[in-house]
Design an enzyme around this catalytic site. Sequence first.
Site, PDB file in Angstrom:
ATOM      1  N   ASP A   1      -3.499   2.422  -5.301  1.00  0.00           N
ATOM      2  CA  ASP A   1      -2.161   2.388  -4.710  1.00  0.00           C
ATOM      3  C   ASP A   1      -1.572   0.982  -4.762  1.00  0.00           C
ATOM      4  O   ASP A   1      -2.316   0.002  -4.739  1.00  0.00           O
ATOM      5  CB  ASP A   1      -2.189   2.916  -3.268  1.00  0.00           C
ATOM      6  CG  ASP A   1      -3.016   2.050  -2.328  1.00  0.00           C
ATOM      7  OD1 ASP A   1      -4.224   1.862  -2.588  1.00  0.00           O
ATOM      8  OD2 ASP A   1      -2.459   1.562  -1.330  1.00  0.00           O
TER       9      ASP A   1
ATOM     10  N   HIS B   1      -2.400  -2.874  -3.533  1.00  0.00           N
ATOM     11  CA  HIS B   1      -3.766  -2.653  -3.066  1.00  0.00           C
ATOM     12  C   HIS B   1      -4.697  -2.408  -4.250  1.00  0.00           C
ATOM     13  O   HIS B   1      -5.830  -2.899  -4.279  1.00  0.00           O
ATOM     14  CB  HIS B   1      -3.783  -1.457  -2.111  1.00  0.00           C
ATOM     15  CG  HIS B   1      -5.011  -1.366  -1.270  1.00  0.00           C
ATOM     16  ND1 HIS B   1      -5.295  -0.264  -0.496  1.00  0.00           N
ATOM     17  CD2 HIS B   1      -6.041  -2.231  -1.070  1.00  0.00           C
ATOM     18  CE1 HIS B   1      -6.433  -0.455   0.150  1.00  0.00           C
ATOM     19  NE2 HIS B   1      -6.914  -1.640  -0.185  1.00  0.00           N
TER      20      HIS B   1
ATOM     21  N   HIS C   1       0.844  -1.194   0.000  1.00  0.00           N
ATOM     22  CA  HIS C   1       0.000   0.000   0.000  1.00  0.00           C
ATOM     23  C   HIS C   1       0.884   1.250   0.000  1.00  0.00           C
ATOM     24  O   HIS C   1       2.076   1.185   0.297  1.00  0.00           O
ATOM     25  CB  HIS C   1      -0.854   0.072   1.270  1.00  0.00           C
ATOM     26  CG  HIS C   1      -1.691  -1.127   1.541  1.00  0.00           C
ATOM     27  ND1 HIS C   1      -3.060  -1.123   1.396  1.00  0.00           N
ATOM     28  CD2 HIS C   1      -1.370  -2.368   1.996  1.00  0.00           C
ATOM     29  CE1 HIS C   1      -3.548  -2.303   1.732  1.00  0.00           C
ATOM     30  NE2 HIS C   1      -2.535  -3.082   2.106  1.00  0.00           N
TER      31      HIS C   1
ATOM     32  N   THR D   1       0.510   5.226   1.882  1.00  0.00           N
ATOM     33  CA  THR D   1      -0.305   5.863   2.907  1.00  0.00           C
ATOM     34  C   THR D   1      -1.147   7.018   2.380  1.00  0.00           C
ATOM     35  O   THR D   1      -2.216   7.297   2.907  1.00  0.00           O
ATOM     36  CB  THR D   1       0.589   6.387   4.036  1.00  0.00           C
ATOM     37  OG1 THR D   1       1.518   7.348   3.497  1.00  0.00           O
ATOM     38  CG2 THR D   1       1.350   5.246   4.684  1.00  0.00           C
TER      39      THR D   1
ATOM     40  N   GLU E   1       2.440  -0.928   4.452  1.00  0.00           N
ATOM     41  CA  GLU E   1       2.197   0.455   4.051  1.00  0.00           C
ATOM     42  C   GLU E   1       3.535   1.154   3.785  1.00  0.00           C
ATOM     43  O   GLU E   1       4.493   0.992   4.546  1.00  0.00           O
ATOM     44  CB  GLU E   1       1.458   1.218   5.148  1.00  0.00           C
ATOM     45  CG  GLU E   1       0.010   0.806   5.340  1.00  0.00           C
ATOM     46  CD  GLU E   1      -0.931   1.521   4.374  1.00  0.00           C
ATOM     47  OE1 GLU E   1      -0.451   2.324   3.549  1.00  0.00           O
ATOM     48  OE2 GLU E   1      -2.148   1.259   4.456  1.00  0.00           O
TER      49      GLU E   1
END
Length: 258
Positions: A164, A154, A49, A51, A116
């Site tokens: 993302d 993601h 991912h 953020t 992330e």
Amino acid sequence: MTRGFTRATVLIAALLLGACASAPPREPKAEWRPSLNHNERSAVMIVVHQTEMESAEAALLTLQTRNSTGRVSAHYLIRDDGGLYQLVAESDRAWHAGASRWGGVTDINSASIGIELDNDGVEPFSDAQITALLKLLDDITGRLDIPRHLVVGHGDIAPTRKQDPSGLFPWKRLADAGYGLWPREPRAEPPAGFDGWAALRLVGYDLRDPAAALRAFHRHYLGTEEEQWLPGDASILFDLQQQLMEMPPPPPPPPPSP
């Protein structure tokens, strides 16, 4: 199309059923009398991912608390400078994937590790951050026996909702290190009658919204947001399909519980 979809689903499902995890923490006041009659959550894929926030500190606050859109979390957060945080134990189910699907698996949170990356969504990913990510992937896949090709974004697993990591993410660099699925060079032209949609489904994409699936595919492999078929797509998908079909079959799932 049906055969490819089934193979991808069986591969991930068998890995999910057959994987092993370490014993969870025990209540110290209880006398430990272990039983073999149980199952544990075991990750079989990794989801990357970004953020989309102004700083790692702001992302940490969101990932550790309730926010206006609900509770979210991830197992790891990597700062722009390569610093690494762990927020959730790997044996636990972090809330990072949301409504998503990959290869027929619909509860991605139960089947994955979420990572992330501190990135606002428009900036390049730093060398220090990607180096740290590669080290983490090496550690996780080795310890948890996660297939290295099952590292996805993601946006790949939730193409109608997420974008993302962005088209700037260096998937090719990850592939050169052995992570994710990437077309080989030189690429062969697919045979007559090749079905690109079937190959896209075999790779893992959810085709309920075809335009969104194509956009996610192009973001991952071309760094674009195009929602229509492009020249060269078929040769990429043909090679990805060949790589998946050349992989050894997954181990059989364990026998059903009595």
